[in-house]
Scaffold this motif. Structure first.
Motif, PDB file in Angstrom:
ATOM      1  N   GLU A 194      18.280 -17.248   3.784  1.00 15.70           N
ATOM      2  CA  GLU A 194      19.326 -18.037   3.126  1.00 15.70           C
ATOM      3  C   GLU A 194      18.770 -19.052   2.132  1.00 15.70           C
ATOM      4  O   GLU A 194      19.525 -19.787   1.496  1.00 15.70           O
ATOM      5  N   LYS A 245      25.059 -11.964   2.580  1.00  9.92           N
ATOM      6  CA  LYS A 245      24.766 -12.972   1.561  1.00  9.92           C
ATOM      7  C   LYS A 245      23.535 -13.775   1.966  1.00  9.92           C
ATOM      8  O   LYS A 245      23.477 -14.339   3.063  1.00  9.92           O
ATOM      9  N   PRO A 250      28.085  -6.382   2.479  1.00  9.54           N
ATOM     10  CA  PRO A 250      26.847  -7.010   2.005  1.00  9.54           C
ATOM     11  C   PRO A 250      26.557  -8.322   2.738  1.00  9.54           C
ATOM     12  O   PRO A 250      27.472  -9.083   3.057  1.00  9.54           O
ATOM     13  N   LYS A 296      22.481 -10.580  -2.574  1.00  9.95           N
ATOM     14  CA  LYS A 296      23.217  -9.839  -1.560  1.00  9.95           C
ATOM     15  C   LYS A 296      22.402  -8.644  -1.089  1.00  9.95           C
ATOM     16  O   LYS A 296      21.871  -7.894  -1.894  1.00  9.95           O
ATOM     17  N   HIS A 338      20.098 -17.960  -3.279  1.00 12.45           N
ATOM     18  CA  HIS A 338      20.390 -17.759  -4.698  1.00 12.45           C
ATOM     19  C   HIS A 338      19.088 -17.552  -5.476  1.00 12.45           C
ATOM     20  O   HIS A 338      18.044 -18.126  -5.135  1.00 12.45           O
ATOM     21  N   TYR A 352      14.251 -10.363  -1.053  1.00 10.09           N
ATOM     22  CA  TYR A 352      15.185 -10.273   0.062  1.00 10.09           C
ATOM     23  C   TYR A 352      14.585 -10.797   1.367  1.00 10.09           C
ATOM     24  O   TYR A 352      15.188 -10.660   2.428  1.00 10.09           O
ATOM     25  N   ASP A 398      16.779 -20.512  -1.332  1.00 10.40           N
ATOM     26  CA  ASP A 398      16.869 -20.191  -2.759  1.00 10.40           C
ATOM     27  C   ASP A 398      15.505 -19.842  -3.348  1.00 10.40           C
ATOM     28  O   ASP A 398      14.462 -20.291  -2.853  1.00 10.40           O
ATOM     29  N   THR A 426      24.766  -9.522 -11.753  1.00  9.76           N
ATOM     30  CA  THR A 426      26.081  -9.907 -11.206  1.00  9.76           C
ATOM     31  C   THR A 426      26.521 -11.285 -11.696  1.00  9.76           C
ATOM     32  O   THR A 426      27.615 -11.747 -11.347  1.00  9.76           O
ATOM     33  N   GLN A 459      23.893 -15.396  -6.458  1.00  8.29           N
ATOM     34  CA  GLN A 459      23.857 -15.023  -5.039  1.00  8.29           C
ATOM     35  C   GLN A 459      23.080 -13.717  -4.837  1.00  8.29           C
ATOM     36  O   GLN A 459      23.313 -12.726  -5.513  1.00  8.29           O
TER      37      GLN A 459
END
Length: 462
Positions: free
Chosen positions: A26, A89, A87, A80, A92, A22, A28, A66, A78
């Motif tokens: 943003e 975003k 949440p 979250k 990925h 986390y 990947d 998910t 994704q």
């Protein structure tokens, strides 16, 4: 919109910070299948990182679960992060099937080597996505060198949880005033409370001080500890140089001011966490153990002393050692026995004195693996070799602190044995910086080496 960066995570990053998924915002993240295999291999072993492996696996599962189908896991799911209203975003997360890669020009040989497999995965993704920044993140210095040598353009250490850029920036826990302190004081409000003398002075005199920092000068008259800091005032507890140096615990007296500061912090019931840093032979363990014996046996403030330490090989080897948990841990905690013997070397029967101290103080040797999940009460806990612990591991131990319990962390940042920790990312560095403003903790950096002339020379020259 496709993220501009793609991070490939090594196993040691997930072990160092299981919540790191986390932290890349943003951008990947790709996790090679080899990393999952390594986590699977670690999670069931009796290692002091097994719990981190399990947390990391659960974090990956929370995100991957998910996915609509298997193809999405390869493309990216994704991430979250739970927010206050909805949440958030992030980027990925994908699992890359690096086992499908075959040997080709530019790849590292010996695909049985797991580090090489992860590097080859990064090289493949770099060739596949030439317009993206493909970055391998690992805490293994040698792996970073290998990856750069193999042609990977971007390789980084994981530094999200790094609080200081230079180990020299860590607070020493004590401040030396170049001029006599009282010469610079124009206004002071002195008062007594519970038999102690306090001085309230302008903050401009000590603009950078923080709770439980020790202040002294060369006059051998003034020594104090910062008790509280407000916007314009600093309150100091007057300790008195002579009084500090005359402290005695279990027959041990401080040799220098840093040891005296540590002893004062350890004996103060208002300080719940004492962090003692210093070179080998500076007296950290001796001072901590002497104060612990004094508080348990003489003052009866605690019921027991629990001693634990980071033992990188213990997790695999401890099960094969004979005896109870305490007996298994004894070889790894010989420094405690060495110090107990040093305290009682002049006794008529040194071994009997050591045995008496262990029994009377109820000294218990515990493995870190058995600290988790406990609530420790009415005890003083000595965490030896804490420089080898991750921030997450130290958090796990410190949150075990129950009613009437004092925690003592001992460590030397120059002697880190962990494969994926440095002085800057060690849990010991982390808590020194994090607890700087906490009124219930004190950190003291020891100076000087008193073990022997040889030890002092070796520390300086080697």
């Amino acid at each position: 919109m496709t993220a501009s960066k793609l991070y490939i995570l090594d196993t040691n990053v997930l072990l160092h910070d299981p919540k790191c998924l986390y932290e890349f915002k943003e951008q990947d993240i790709a996790i090679p299948m080899t990393v999952l295999e390594e986590l699977d291999d670690i999670k069931d072993r009796k290692k002091n990182v097994a719990a981190e492996a399990r947390v990391a696996i659960r974090a990956i599962d929370d995100i991957i679960s998910t996915a609509r189908d298997a193809s999405q896991i390869t493309k990216g799911v994704q991430i979250k992060l739970e927010g206050k209203d909805r949440p958030i975003k992030l980027g990925h997360l994908s699992i890359f099937p690096d086992h499908e890669l075959t040997s080709r020009q530019g790849f590292l040989p010996d695909e049985r080597n797991k580090d090489n497999k992860i590097i080859n995965c990064a090289l493949h993704l770099q060739a596949t996505y030439p317009h993206r920044q493909v970055i391998l993140v690992t805490k293994d210095i040698n792996m970073r060198l290998k990856a750069l040598g193999a042609g990977l353009q971007r390789v980084e250490d994981y530094r999200t949880d790094q609080l200081v850029s230079d180990i020299e920036l860590l607070p020493a826990g004590h401040k030396h005033m170049e001029k006599p302190f009282w010469e610079g004081v124009e206004q002071v409000d002195s008062f007594q409370e519970d038999g102690k003398t306090y001085h309230r002075v302008d903050r401009a005199l000590l603009p950078d001080t923080y709770p439980n920092e020790f202040i002294y000068d060369d006059s051998k008259d003034f020594a104090a500890r910062t008790v509280s800091v407000s916007e314009d005032k600093v309150t100091l507890l007057d300790l008195g140089y002579e009084h500090l140096m005359q402290q005695s615990c279990w027959g041990i007296q401080p040799i220098n001011l840093q040891q005296a500061f540590a002893m004062q912090a350890l004996l103060d019931p208002d300080i719940d966490l004492s962090i003692l840093l210093g070179a080998a032979g500076s007296g950290k363990t001796l001072i901590a153990l002497a104060c612990a014996l004094e508080m348990v046996i003489e003052e009866r403030r605690y019921n027991k002393i629990i001693v634990t330490r980071s033992t990188p090989p213990v997790a695999e080897d401890i099960g094969f050692l004979p005896g109870t948990e305490e007996e298994k841990m004894t070889p790894w905690l010989s420094s405690i026995n060495d110090n107990l013997e040093a305290m009682h070397e002049n006794d008529e029967r040194p071994q009997s004195s050591v045995k008496y101290a262990i029994e009377k103080a109820n000294i218990q040797f515990k493995s870190l693996n058995f600290i988790r999940g406990r609530s420790i009460q009415n005890a003083i806990v000595l965490i030896d070799e804490s420089q080898n612990l991750t921030p997450q591991q130290l958090k796990t131990i410190l949150t075990r602190c129950g009613k009437n319990t004092k925690m003592v962390c001992l460590g030397n940042l120059a002697q880190i044995d962990s494969n994926y920790l440095t002085a800057l990312t060690s849990g010991l560095t982390y808590i020194v910086e994090r607890f700087r403003g906490f009124e219930g903790s004190a950190s003291i950096h020891f100076e000087g080496i008193f073990r022997s002339r040889l030890a002092e020379y070796a520390e300086e020259q080697l």
